[in-house]
Motif scaffolding. Structure first.
Motif, PDB file in Angstrom:
ATOM      1  N   ASP A 120      39.493  43.381  40.573  1.00  0.00           N
ATOM      2  CA  ASP A 120      38.889  44.346  41.486  1.00  0.00           C
ATOM      3  C   ASP A 120      39.375  44.075  42.899  1.00  0.00           C
ATOM      4  OD1 ASP A 120      37.345  46.434  42.362  1.00  0.00           O
ATOM      5  OD2 ASP A 120      35.455  45.311  42.322  1.00  0.00           O
ATOM      6  N   ARG A 121      39.414  45.148  43.714  1.00  0.00           N
ATOM      7  CA  ARG A 121      39.825  45.019  45.113  1.00  0.00           C
ATOM      8  C   ARG A 121      39.244  46.182  45.900  1.00  0.00           C
ATOM      9  NH1 ARG A 121      44.962  46.102  43.704  1.00  0.00           N
ATOM     10  NH2 ARG A 121      44.542  44.707  41.942  1.00  0.00           N
ATOM     11  N   ALA A 122      39.155  45.984  47.222  1.00  0.00           N
ATOM     12  CA  ALA A 122      38.688  47.054  48.095  1.00  0.00           C
ATOM     13  C   ALA A 122      39.835  48.050  48.278  1.00  0.00           C
ATOM     14  CB  ALA A 122      38.232  46.504  49.426  1.00  0.00           C
ATOM     15  N   LEU A 123      39.674  49.244  47.716  1.00  0.00           N
ATOM     16  CA  LEU A 123      40.718  50.260  47.878  1.00  0.00           C
ATOM     17  C   LEU A 123      40.824  50.696  49.332  1.00  0.00           C
ATOM     18  CD1 LEU A 123      39.952  52.445  44.724  1.00  0.00           C
ATOM     19  CD2 LEU A 123      41.605  50.579  44.961  1.00  0.00           C
ATOM     20  N   ILE A 124      39.683  50.796  49.980  1.00  0.00           N
ATOM     21  CA  ILE A 124      39.633  51.124  51.404  1.00  0.00           C
ATOM     22  C   ILE A 124      38.671  50.150  52.072  1.00  0.00           C
ATOM     23  CG2 ILE A 124      39.029  52.846  53.148  1.00  0.00           C
ATOM     24  CD1 ILE A 124      39.712  55.010  51.159  1.00  0.00           C
ATOM     25  N   TRP A 153      30.956  51.136  46.426  1.00  0.00           N
ATOM     26  CA  TRP A 153      31.046  51.265  47.881  1.00  0.00           C
ATOM     27  C   TRP A 153      29.910  50.500  48.546  1.00  0.00           C
ATOM     28  CZ3 TRP A 153      27.506  53.552  51.241  1.00  0.00           C
ATOM     29  CH2 TRP A 153      27.978  53.858  52.526  1.00  0.00           C
ATOM     30  N   MET A 154      30.203  49.877  49.694  1.00  0.00           N
ATOM     31  CA  MET A 154      29.147  49.222  50.465  1.00  0.00           C
ATOM     32  C   MET A 154      29.445  49.353  51.956  1.00  0.00           C
ATOM     33  SD  MET A 154      29.891  45.160  49.806  1.00  0.00           S
ATOM     34  CE  MET A 154      29.517  45.399  48.059  1.00  0.00           C
ATOM     35  N   ASN A 155      28.385  49.369  52.734  1.00  0.00           N
ATOM     36  CA  ASN A 155      28.496  49.553  54.181  1.00  0.00           C
ATOM     37  C   ASN A 155      27.468  48.656  54.863  1.00  0.00           C
ATOM     38  OD1 ASN A 155      28.946  50.553  56.775  1.00  0.00           O
ATOM     39  ND2 ASN A 155      27.424  52.175  56.506  1.00  0.00           N
ATOM     40  N   ARG A 156      27.904  47.971  55.942  1.00  0.00           N
ATOM     41  CA  ARG A 156      26.983  47.110  56.684  1.00  0.00           C
ATOM     42  C   ARG A 156      27.169  47.350  58.181  1.00  0.00           C
ATOM     43  NH1 ARG A 156      23.995  42.395  55.990  1.00  0.00           N
ATOM     44  NH2 ARG A 156      24.839  41.990  53.917  1.00  0.00           N
ATOM     45  N   VAL A 178      32.862  48.620  56.268  1.00  0.00           N
ATOM     46  CA  VAL A 178      32.803  49.533  55.128  1.00  0.00           C
ATOM     47  C   VAL A 178      33.866  49.115  54.124  1.00  0.00           C
ATOM     48  CG1 VAL A 178      33.000  51.923  54.348  1.00  0.00           C
ATOM     49  CG2 VAL A 178      32.000  51.424  56.584  1.00  0.00           C
ATOM     50  N   SER A 179      33.456  48.982  52.849  1.00  0.00           N
ATOM     51  CA  SER A 179      34.385  48.631  51.773  1.00  0.00           C
ATOM     52  C   SER A 179      34.106  49.517  50.573  1.00  0.00           C
ATOM     53  CB  SER A 179      34.227  47.156  51.369  1.00  0.00           C
ATOM     54  OG  SER A 179      34.487  46.308  52.473  1.00  0.00           O
ATOM     55  N   ASP A 180      35.190  50.023  49.980  1.00  0.00           N
ATOM     56  CA  ASP A 180      35.081  50.838  48.763  1.00  0.00           C
ATOM     57  C   ASP A 180      35.890  50.140  47.676  1.00  0.00           C
ATOM     58  OD1 ASP A 180      34.716  52.748  46.875  1.00  0.00           O
ATOM     59  OD2 ASP A 180      35.940  54.299  47.831  1.00  0.00           O
ATOM     60  N   PHE A 181      35.183  49.412  46.777  1.00  0.00           N
ATOM     61  CA  PHE A 181      35.842  48.651  45.727  1.00  0.00           C
ATOM     62  C   PHE A 181      36.143  49.534  44.512  1.00  0.00           C
ATOM     63  CE2 PHE A 181      34.074  45.333  48.294  1.00  0.00           C
ATOM     64  CZ  PHE A 181      34.961  44.272  48.155  1.00  0.00           C
ATOM     65  N   ARG A 182      37.237  49.195  43.867  1.00  0.00           N
ATOM     66  CA  ARG A 182      37.669  49.976  42.707  1.00  0.00           C
ATOM     67  C   ARG A 182      36.637  49.944  41.587  1.00  0.00           C
ATOM     68  NH1 ARG A 182      42.503  47.469  39.392  1.00  0.00           N
ATOM     69  NH2 ARG A 182      40.731  46.180  38.748  1.00  0.00           N
ATOM     70  N   ASP A 183      36.048  48.764  41.320  1.00  0.00           N
ATOM     71  CA  ASP A 183      35.154  48.607  40.176  1.00  0.00           C
ATOM     72  C   ASP A 183      33.684  48.562  40.563  1.00  0.00           C
ATOM     73  OD1 ASP A 183      37.486  48.447  38.691  1.00  0.00           O
ATOM     74  OD2 ASP A 183      37.515  46.255  38.687  1.00  0.00           O
ATOM     75  N   LEU A 204      44.519  49.556  49.708  1.00  0.00           N
ATOM     76  CA  LEU A 204      45.276  49.024  48.585  1.00  0.00           C
ATOM     77  C   LEU A 204      45.204  50.011  47.431  1.00  0.00           C
ATOM     78  CD1 LEU A 204      44.646  46.397  50.291  1.00  0.00           C
ATOM     79  CD2 LEU A 204      44.595  45.167  48.112  1.00  0.00           C
ATOM     80  N   SER A 205      46.324  50.217  46.759  1.00  0.00           N
ATOM     81  CA  SER A 205      46.316  51.066  45.579  1.00  0.00           C
ATOM     82  C   SER A 205      45.591  50.343  44.445  1.00  0.00           C
ATOM     83  CB  SER A 205      47.742  51.418  45.169  1.00  0.00           C
ATOM     84  OG  SER A 205      48.425  50.269  44.696  1.00  0.00           O
ATOM     85  N   PRO A 206      45.141  51.070  43.416  1.00  0.00           N
ATOM     86  CA  PRO A 206      44.344  50.431  42.355  1.00  0.00           C
ATOM     87  C   PRO A 206      45.061  49.303  41.625  1.00  0.00           C
ATOM     88  CG  PRO A 206      44.106  52.820  42.270  1.00  0.00           C
ATOM     89  CD  PRO A 206      45.184  52.534  43.270  1.00  0.00           C
ATOM     90  N   ARG A 207      46.404  49.253  41.645  1.00  0.00           N
ATOM     91  CA  ARG A 207      47.137  48.232  40.898  1.00  0.00           C
ATOM     92  C   ARG A 207      48.047  47.390  41.792  1.00  0.00           C
ATOM     93  NH1 ARG A 207      44.327  47.660  36.290  1.00  0.00           N
ATOM     94  NH2 ARG A 207      43.727  49.713  35.496  1.00  0.00           N
TER      95      ARG A 207
END
Length: 583
Positions: free
Chosen positions: A406-410, A440-443, A432-437, A392-395
């Motif tokens: 906030d959202r997971a960009l990837i 990043w987190m990985n499980r 794996v999630s990379d949030f805009r705000d 998702l794009s930042p906006r």
């Protein structure tokens, strides 16, 4: 051609018993001639022959067909002593048989639409102080349902819940809702509670309707035969096949990869085995079938008290079409006062697995965004695996995701499951999630299940959460081990241990769930250790007129007690009936 001399018969009429491909068909009117037999056309059609050409003659104002002229597609044998006619025809001349192997609607079911009304009630007493009531009322007339609910909000105010008039079109599998409803666009879309008008294809209106492509078998038999149907080496059913072409439809196969086997035996005991692999996807629609949902109205705030609060106009719509049995395409569109969001989606059934692609674009108050996703999955008898990637794009925005949120960009996920034996399965996964705000987190993790006995099973799991919010880094290792045992009579016990880094706790639970009829259920549990300490219990009773429950839990020194009751009243046929809550 005839195999018995007919010279002695000259030319005469006769009523003969007819046997067609080994099946007795009754008597037919025939004209016997030297080297030929003519049978009345209406009798041949009644016996099951079709597409019969041949030489035709009008005798006594009726049409007769020469059997000799139908060779080589048809052969006959006349027994002058038994006065019987035996005919063997190729499948092209026989009527086709179609059998539905799926779940068919039982005969004798009557869809009633008698006028009726109901009132469901529920009340929960919390910690011997606060009382939370809930109610639902409905009126059904001519198959349409007018219903509404009320409840107590977290602020203590009484509030009207969802109110609507629902009208079903069973033949078209279509549901109309006037009033409040929840609408979701799925995938890359958003969702909202709406007060307005909604229309959607609803396959549940016919529980015997199959919306996805199914499998079967077509062929032909020359004699009365039987077919045994197997799916993944499990016997499903046996069917009788009359001579002629046949088509077996809607084979009740399991989702994913598998194999079908058809064993056909003819009247002489000869056997034919037909085995075929398949991949059944429930995400694609059968060719020519459509699925849709459209909702338009005012956005509703479900947390507001009183009669409810409505705000800005909103629209959500999506439509999917089965282009082929392997390809389904769709479109999604959302609109609000300053928002437009939507895009296409494609579902593909592959020889091994299924693939989903989706794209989207949005424009909200002058801010544009985009999104896309790709997912693949395979379900096998021994191995299953899949993956998802979404960006998702930042906006990027929808009716439930504003540009400021906030959202997971990837976001990516993958899993692989293995059935090691009839008693053991193992699954590995990673998210794996990379949030805009928030960063990043990985499980990553692994879980396994062992069937120890018919009643006992062991479950183990280990995962590691790694998070890097705002430039920092944090990691936590969690593990779970549990043994469950089924005692019978809906009663299960479990002993478990949870570990989060250096903190751990051990617990035990015994639970009996309610059945379909009247009876008691309960839950007893306790846990202690470096993590959360607590214990509690619950007893519930399901009677003919309602459900009743008492529960008390103590968690980290805090007590919580609830007492609840729920039931219903139905008015139908001029009388009132107390009952459990109407679902």
């Amino acid at each position: 051609m005839a195999t018995a001399p007919l010279a002695a018969w000259a030319v005469q009429r006769a009523v003969l018993p007819l046997t067609l491909n080994g099946v007795v068909k009754g008597e037919v009117l025939a004209v016997l001639r030297d080297e030929d037999v003519l049978v009345r056309g209406a009798d041949l059609e009644a016996a099951g022959l079709q597409n019969v050409a041949g030489r035709r003659e009008s005798i006594g104002g009726e049409t007769f067909i020469s059997l000799g002229s139908l060779s080589p597609a048809l052969h006959y044998q006349l027994d002058p002593q038994a006065l019987a006619l035996n005919v063997t025809a190729e499948p092209t001349l026989l009527a086709s048989t179609a059998l539905n192997l799926g779940a068919a609607r039982p005969s004798g079911i009557d869809d009633r639409a008698d006028p009726s009304a109901f009132f469901n009630y529920g009340v929960t007493w919390r910690d011997f102080g606060r009382v939370d009531p809930f109610g639902e009322a409905g009126l059904s007339v001519a198959g349409s349902l007018l219903s509404s609910t009320f409840l107590r909000t977290r602020d203590g105010d009484l509030a009207r819940g969802l109110s609507s008039l629902t009208m079903d079109e069973r033949q078209g599998l279509r549901r109309w809702v006037i009033g409040d409803s929840f609408a979701g666009a799925g995938g890359l879309g958003g969702s909202a509670f709406i007060g307005g008008l909604s229309v959607a294809r609803n396959f549940s209106l016919n529980p015997y309707f199959v919306r996805y492509p199914t499998f079967g078998l077509s062929g032909a038999v020359l004699t009365p035969s039987t077919v045994d149907v197997y799916v993944n080496d499990v016997f499903i059913r046996r069917e009788e096949l009359p001579p002629g072409p046949f088509e077996l439809r809607n084979l009740p196969a399991t989702a994913g990869s598998g194999a079908t086997r058809f064993v056909i035996r003819d009247a002489l005991g000869r056997q034919q085995d037909i085995t075929s692999p398949y991949y059944l996807s429930t995400s694609v629609l059968a060719q020519g079938l459509s699925e849709y949902g459209y909702s338009a109205g005012l956005r509703r705030d479900v947390d507001a008290g009183g009669l409810g609060r409505y705000s800005s106009p909103v629209f959500l719509g999506q439509h999917r079409i089965g282009v082929t049995d392997s390809l389904t395409t769709g479109l999604r569109l959302e609109a609000a006062s300053a928002l437009v969001s939507g895009g296409p989606a494609v579902n593909l059934r592959l020889p091994l697995g299924e693939l989903e692609l989706a794209g989207a674009a949005s424009h909200d108050a002058g801010v544009s965004g985009a999104a896309g996703s790709i997912a693949y999955g395979y379900v096998g008898r021994r191995v299953s695996f899949g993956s998802l990637a979404r960006g998702l794009s930042p906006r990027y925005s929808t009716v439930s995701l504003t540009p400021e949120q906030d959202r997971a960009l990837i976001e990516t996920s993958a899993f692989a499951g293995f059935q090691l034996s009839s008693r053991a399965t193992v699954t590995v996964f990673e998210n794996v999630s990379d949030f805009r705000d928030k960063g990043w987190m990985n499980r990553p993790g692994v879980s396994t299940t062992f069937l120890l006995t018919k009643q006992a099973s062991l479950f183990l799991s280990v995962s590691r959460l790694v998070a890097r919010p705002s430039g920092s880094s944090d990691a936590e290792l969690t593990a779970f081990a549990g043994i469950s045992y089924y005692f019978g009579s809906n009663t299960t016990g479990e002993l478990f241990h949870e570990q989060a880094d250096a903190r751990g706790s051990t617990g035990i639970e015994l639970q009996r769930t309610l059945g379909a009829g009247t009876g008691f259920g309960y839950r007893l549990q306790g846990r202690g250790g470096d993590g959360t300490d607590g214990m509690g219990g619950m007893v519930e009773y399901q009677g003919p007129w309602g459900r009743y429950e008492i529960a008390h839990d103590r968690l980290d020194g805090k007590d919580a007690t609830t007492v609840s009751a729920a039931g219903g009243v139905v008015a139908i046929g001029g009388s009132l009936h107390a009952t459990r809550p109407v679902e």
